[in-house]
Design a protein around this motif. Structure first.
Motif, PDB file in Angstrom:
ATOM      1  N   LYS A   1       0.806  -1.222   0.000  1.00  0.00           N
ATOM      2  CA  LYS A   1       0.000   0.000   0.000  1.00  0.00           C
ATOM      3  C   LYS A   1       0.840   1.273   0.000  1.00  0.00           C
ATOM      4  CE  LYS A   1      -4.028  -2.047   2.332  1.00  0.00           C
ATOM      5  NZ  LYS A   1      -4.923  -1.971   3.515  1.00  0.00           N
ATOM      6  N   ALA A   2       2.149   1.148  -0.161  1.00  0.00           N
ATOM      7  CA  ALA A   2       3.028   2.318  -0.062  1.00  0.00           C
ATOM      8  C   ALA A   2       2.684   3.375  -1.108  1.00  0.00           C
ATOM      9  CB  ALA A   2       4.482   1.882  -0.209  1.00  0.00           C
ATOM     10  N   LEU A   3       2.431   2.958  -2.331  1.00  0.00           N
ATOM     11  CA  LEU A   3       2.131   3.910  -3.401  1.00  0.00           C
ATOM     12  C   LEU A   3       0.793   4.599  -3.157  1.00  0.00           C
ATOM     13  CD1 LEU A   3       3.330   5.003  -5.993  1.00  0.00           C
ATOM     14  CD2 LEU A   3       2.316   3.070  -7.232  1.00  0.00           C
ATOM     15  N   TYR A   4      -0.179   3.850  -2.693  1.00  0.00           N
ATOM     16  CA  TYR A   4      -1.480   4.432  -2.352  1.00  0.00           C
ATOM     17  C   TYR A   4      -1.323   5.472  -1.247  1.00  0.00           C
ATOM     18  CZ  TYR A   4      -6.350   4.741  -0.793  1.00  0.00           C
ATOM     19  OH  TYR A   4      -7.595   5.200  -0.436  1.00  0.00           O
ATOM     20  N   ASP A   5      -0.531   5.151  -0.230  1.00  0.00           N
ATOM     21  CA  ASP A   5      -0.307   6.093   0.868  1.00  0.00           C
ATOM     22  C   ASP A   5       0.362   7.372   0.370  1.00  0.00           C
ATOM     23  OD1 ASP A   5      -1.404   4.253   2.574  1.00  0.00           O
ATOM     24  OD2 ASP A   5       0.495   3.635   3.479  1.00  0.00           O
ATOM     25  N   GLU A   6       1.303   7.235  -0.556  1.00  0.00           N
ATOM     26  CA  GLU A   6       1.975   8.417  -1.104  1.00  0.00           C
ATOM     27  C   GLU A   6       0.991   9.275  -1.895  1.00  0.00           C
ATOM     28  OE1 GLU A   6       4.807  11.208  -1.744  1.00  0.00           O
ATOM     29  OE2 GLU A   6       4.939   9.465  -0.415  1.00  0.00           O
ATOM     30  N   MET A   7       0.085   8.635  -2.603  1.00  0.00           N
ATOM     31  CA  MET A   7      -0.924   9.400  -3.332  1.00  0.00           C
ATOM     32  C   MET A   7      -1.863  10.134  -2.375  1.00  0.00           C
ATOM     33  SD  MET A   7      -1.895   6.878  -6.538  1.00  0.00           S
ATOM     34  CE  MET A   7      -3.050   8.074  -7.210  1.00  0.00           C
ATOM     35  N   THR A   8      -2.143   9.528  -1.236  1.00  0.00           N
ATOM     36  CA  THR A   8      -2.950  10.206  -0.226  1.00  0.00           C
ATOM     37  C   THR A   8      -2.222  11.434   0.296  1.00  0.00           C
ATOM     38  OG1 THR A   8      -3.951   8.091   0.430  1.00  0.00           O
ATOM     39  CG2 THR A   8      -4.160   9.928   1.967  1.00  0.00           C
ATOM     40  N   SER A   9      -0.937  11.286   0.580  1.00  0.00           N
ATOM     41  CA  SER A   9      -0.133  12.424   1.050  1.00  0.00           C
ATOM     42  C   SER A   9      -0.081  13.519  -0.005  1.00  0.00           C
ATOM     43  CB  SER A   9       1.287  11.961   1.396  1.00  0.00           C
ATOM     44  OG  SER A   9       1.273  11.057   2.472  1.00  0.00           O
ATOM     45  N   PHE A  10       0.090  13.127  -1.260  1.00  0.00           N
ATOM     46  CA  PHE A  10       0.131  14.091  -2.360  1.00  0.00           C
ATOM     47  C   PHE A  10      -1.158  14.912  -2.394  1.00  0.00           C
ATOM     48  CE2 PHE A  10      -1.006  14.773  -6.916  1.00  0.00           C
ATOM     49  CZ  PHE A  10      -0.069  15.762  -7.200  1.00  0.00           C
ATOM     50  N   TYR A  11      -2.279  14.242  -2.241  1.00  0.00           N
ATOM     51  CA  TYR A  11      -3.558  14.960  -2.225  1.00  0.00           C
ATOM     52  C   TYR A  11      -3.628  15.935  -1.057  1.00  0.00           C
ATOM     53  CZ  TYR A  11      -8.312  15.721  -0.608  1.00  0.00           C
ATOM     54  OH  TYR A  11      -9.448  16.300  -0.110  1.00  0.00           O
ATOM     55  N   LEU A  12      -3.300  15.473   0.136  1.00  0.00           N
ATOM     56  CA  LEU A  12      -3.438  16.310   1.317  1.00  0.00           C
ATOM     57  C   LEU A  12      -2.518  17.533   1.274  1.00  0.00           C
ATOM     58  CD1 LEU A  12      -3.711  13.550   4.067  1.00  0.00           C
ATOM     59  CD2 LEU A  12      -5.539  15.053   3.239  1.00  0.00           C
ATOM     60  N   ILE A  13      -1.334  17.367   0.692  1.00  0.00           N
ATOM     61  CA  ILE A  13      -0.366  18.469   0.629  1.00  0.00           C
ATOM     62  C   ILE A  13      -0.738  19.489  -0.444  1.00  0.00           C
ATOM     63  CG2 ILE A  13       2.046  19.055   0.084  1.00  0.00           C
ATOM     64  CD1 ILE A  13       2.745  16.248   1.285  1.00  0.00           C
ATOM     65  N   THR A  14      -1.243  19.024  -1.569  1.00  0.00           N
ATOM     66  CA  THR A  14      -1.417  19.913  -2.712  1.00  0.00           C
ATOM     67  C   THR A  14      -2.845  20.368  -2.960  1.00  0.00           C
ATOM     68  OG1 THR A  14      -1.684  18.057  -4.268  1.00  0.00           O
ATOM     69  CG2 THR A  14       0.560  18.839  -3.860  1.00  0.00           C
ATOM     70  N   CYS A  15      -3.818  19.787  -2.269  1.00  0.00           N
ATOM     71  CA  CYS A  15      -5.210  20.140  -2.545  1.00  0.00           C
ATOM     72  C   CYS A  15      -5.538  21.518  -1.993  1.00  0.00           C
ATOM     73  CB  CYS A  15      -6.160  19.103  -1.936  1.00  0.00           C
ATOM     74  SG  CYS A  15      -6.196  19.143  -0.128  1.00  0.00           S
ATOM     75  N   ASP A  16      -6.600  22.101  -2.508  1.00  0.00           N
ATOM     76  CA  ASP A  16      -7.071  23.404  -2.042  1.00  0.00           C
ATOM     77  C   ASP A  16      -8.348  23.282  -1.221  1.00  0.00           C
ATOM     78  OD1 ASP A  16      -5.010  24.855  -3.364  1.00  0.00           O
ATOM     79  OD2 ASP A  16      -6.099  24.637  -5.260  1.00  0.00           O
ATOM     80  N   ASP A  17      -8.744  22.053  -0.889  1.00  0.00           N
ATOM     81  CA  ASP A  17     -10.026  21.863  -0.197  1.00  0.00           C
ATOM     82  C   ASP A  17      -9.847  21.447   1.263  1.00  0.00           C
ATOM     83  OD1 ASP A  17      -9.155  19.259  -0.347  1.00  0.00           O
ATOM     84  OD2 ASP A  17     -10.699  18.571  -1.728  1.00  0.00           O
ATOM     85  N   GLU A  18      -8.619  21.610   1.769  1.00  0.00           N
ATOM     86  CA  GLU A  18      -8.312  21.289   3.173  1.00  0.00           C
ATOM     87  C   GLU A  18      -8.619  19.834   3.512  1.00  0.00           C
ATOM     88  OE1 GLU A  18     -10.331  24.176   5.591  1.00  0.00           O
ATOM     89  OE2 GLU A  18      -8.993  25.804   4.962  1.00  0.00           O
ATOM     90  N   GLY A  19      -8.476  18.967   2.540  1.00  0.00           N
ATOM     91  CA  GLY A  19      -8.657  17.538   2.791  1.00  0.00           C
ATOM     92  C   GLY A  19     -10.094  17.088   2.893  1.00  0.00           C
ATOM     93  N   ASP A  20     -11.027  17.899   2.361  1.00  0.00           N
ATOM     94  CA  ASP A  20     -12.447  17.569   2.488  1.00  0.00           C
ATOM     95  C   ASP A  20     -12.820  16.252   1.813  1.00  0.00           C
ATOM     96  OD1 ASP A  20     -12.865  19.847   3.924  1.00  0.00           O
ATOM     97  OD2 ASP A  20     -13.735  21.006   2.272  1.00  0.00           O
ATOM     98  N   LYS A  21     -12.052  15.851   0.793  1.00  0.00           N
ATOM     99  CA  LYS A  21     -12.405  14.638   0.050  1.00  0.00           C
ATOM    100  C   LYS A  21     -11.803  13.368   0.649  1.00  0.00           C
ATOM    101  CE  LYS A  21     -13.117  16.878  -4.428  1.00  0.00           C
ATOM    102  NZ  LYS A  21     -12.692  16.944  -5.853  1.00  0.00           N
ATOM    103  N   LEU A  22     -11.068  13.507   1.745  1.00  0.00           N
ATOM    104  CA  LEU A  22     -10.425  12.323   2.319  1.00  0.00           C
ATOM    105  C   LEU A  22     -11.458  11.291   2.758  1.00  0.00           C
ATOM    106  CD1 LEU A  22      -7.746  11.009   3.018  1.00  0.00           C
ATOM    107  CD2 LEU A  22      -7.832  12.131   5.244  1.00  0.00           C
ATOM    108  N   GLY A  23     -12.555  11.749   3.352  1.00  0.00           N
ATOM    109  CA  GLY A  23     -13.613  10.829   3.752  1.00  0.00           C
ATOM    110  C   GLY A  23     -14.226  10.134   2.554  1.00  0.00           C
ATOM    111  N   ARG A  24     -14.400  10.879   1.465  1.00  0.00           N
ATOM    112  CA  ARG A  24     -14.951  10.305   0.240  1.00  0.00           C
ATOM    113  C   ARG A  24     -14.000   9.250  -0.332  1.00  0.00           C
ATOM    114  NH1 ARG A  24     -19.060   8.640  -2.860  1.00  0.00           N
ATOM    115  NH2 ARG A  24     -18.818   9.143  -5.069  1.00  0.00           N
ATOM    116  N   ILE A  25     -12.697   9.532  -0.312  1.00  0.00           N
ATOM    117  CA  ILE A  25     -11.692   8.584  -0.795  1.00  0.00           C
ATOM    118  C   ILE A  25     -11.761   7.292   0.016  1.00  0.00           C
ATOM    119  CG2 ILE A  25      -9.209   8.152  -0.925  1.00  0.00           C
ATOM    120  CD1 ILE A  25      -8.899  11.180  -1.551  1.00  0.00           C
ATOM    121  N   ARG A  26     -11.804   7.422   1.323  1.00  0.00           N
ATOM    122  CA  ARG A  26     -11.849   6.233   2.182  1.00  0.00           C
ATOM    123  C   ARG A  26     -13.114   5.425   1.945  1.00  0.00           C
ATOM    124  NH1 ARG A  26      -9.732   9.415   7.634  1.00  0.00           N
ATOM    125  NH2 ARG A  26      -7.491   9.183   7.217  1.00  0.00           N
ATOM    126  N   SER A  27     -14.220   6.118   1.726  1.00  0.00           N
ATOM    127  CA  SER A  27     -15.483   5.420   1.472  1.00  0.00           C
ATOM    128  C   SER A  27     -15.427   4.644   0.160  1.00  0.00           C
ATOM    129  CB  SER A  27     -16.626   6.438   1.436  1.00  0.00           C
ATOM    130  OG  SER A  27     -17.841   5.821   1.069  1.00  0.00           O
TER     131      SER A  27
END
Length: 264
Positions: free
Chosen positions: A6-32
């Motif tokens: 899952k290392a690559l998936y985790d890195e993509m999650t970090s990439f989203y959280l660092i570069t997104c403009d929505d303050e991580g609002d979609k993280l719950g949607r991603i997990r779902s």
């Protein structure tokens, strides 16, 4: 030691959280969404039985039933590296689709692993002392002969793949390759604020890495911060004088210094 699929998936999650403009609002949607795929896969495939059959079932489910695919018209776009986009549209590029397949393989206890092939990420299945290679572009199996053709396309006729180049990817090398791909996509699309944040996050772990500093300089140049860009690019040239890009950056440095002089 167990390979962390899952290392690559985790890195993509970090990439989203660092570069997104929505303050991580979609993280719950991603997990779902990823949780839903795992549950469906477990219902269809189960966690017991012949691994060859189960891997084939996973590929059929992922590419056939769920319709995950690569879009050649939008192949290099940064959105293909954002999990929310890939999970919602079922469209991505080999590295993002590969990351999802590896995540599902880990959840199903399937022996599927990444390979840092020169042209793109590929996957290798290891079952009963046999190895099969899979193209995350479409889920098709790749013969050694086809891999050799791809390799020659990258390095020239007669170049031969070494066995080491088809082994499981070193995780750090795999993640660094993703990071460079992600930076390049953001820089190419002039998403300078996001690129700067991502590079800054990487520099926290390796503050003197000349390649990260070079990339920061390229972003700063696009942002019009000419003096800071020149300092970063000069650092890279001084640290890596034999790197091919140093010769190209020397000319760019002169232009940046002229821009700065004109402004002051």
């Amino acid at each position: 030691m167990k390979y962390y699929q899952k290392a690559l998936y985790d890195e993509m999650t970090s990439f989203y959280l660092i570069t997104c403009d929505d303050e991580g609002d979609k993280l719950g949607r991603i997990r779902s969404l990823i949780g839903g795929l795992v549950r469906k896969a477990r219902q269809v495939i189960g966690q017991e039985g012949d691994d060859k059959v189960r891997i084939h079932q996973l590929l059929q489910l992922f590419y056939g039933d769920w319709g995950f695919h690569c879009d050649p018209e939008h192949y290099f776009e940064a959105e293909n590296l954002y999990l929310a986009y890939v999970l919602e549209t079922h469209s991505g590029m080999p590295v993002s689709l590969g990351a999802l397949l590896l995540y599902l393989a880990d959840s199903l206890k399937l022996p599927l692993y990444p390979v840092n092939f020169p042209t793109q990420l590929i996957l290798r299945a290891e079952v009963d002392n046999e190895v099969a290679f899979i193209d995350p572009w479409n889920g098709h199996y790749l013969s050694q002969a086809h891999l050799q053709k791809l390799y020659e396309g990258a390095f020239g006729f007669g170049a031969e793949i070494s066995s080491e180049e088809l082994e499981r990817a070193d995780v750090n090398t795999l993640l660094n390759r993703f990071r460079q791909l992600a930076k390049n996509a953001l820089i190419r699309e002039n998403r300078n604020d996001a690129a700067y944040r991502y590079i800054a996050s990487l520099l926290r772990y390796h503050p003197e890495d000349p390649y990260e500093i070079r990339d920061r300089g390229l972003v700063l140049a696009q942002m019009g911060c000419y003096q800071a860009a020149a300092e970063d690019l000069q650092y890279f040239v001084d640290q890596c004088p034999q790197d091919p890009t140093s010769f190209l950056l020397t000319a760019q440095l002169a232009e940046l210094k002229d821009h700065f002089s004109e402004l002051h």
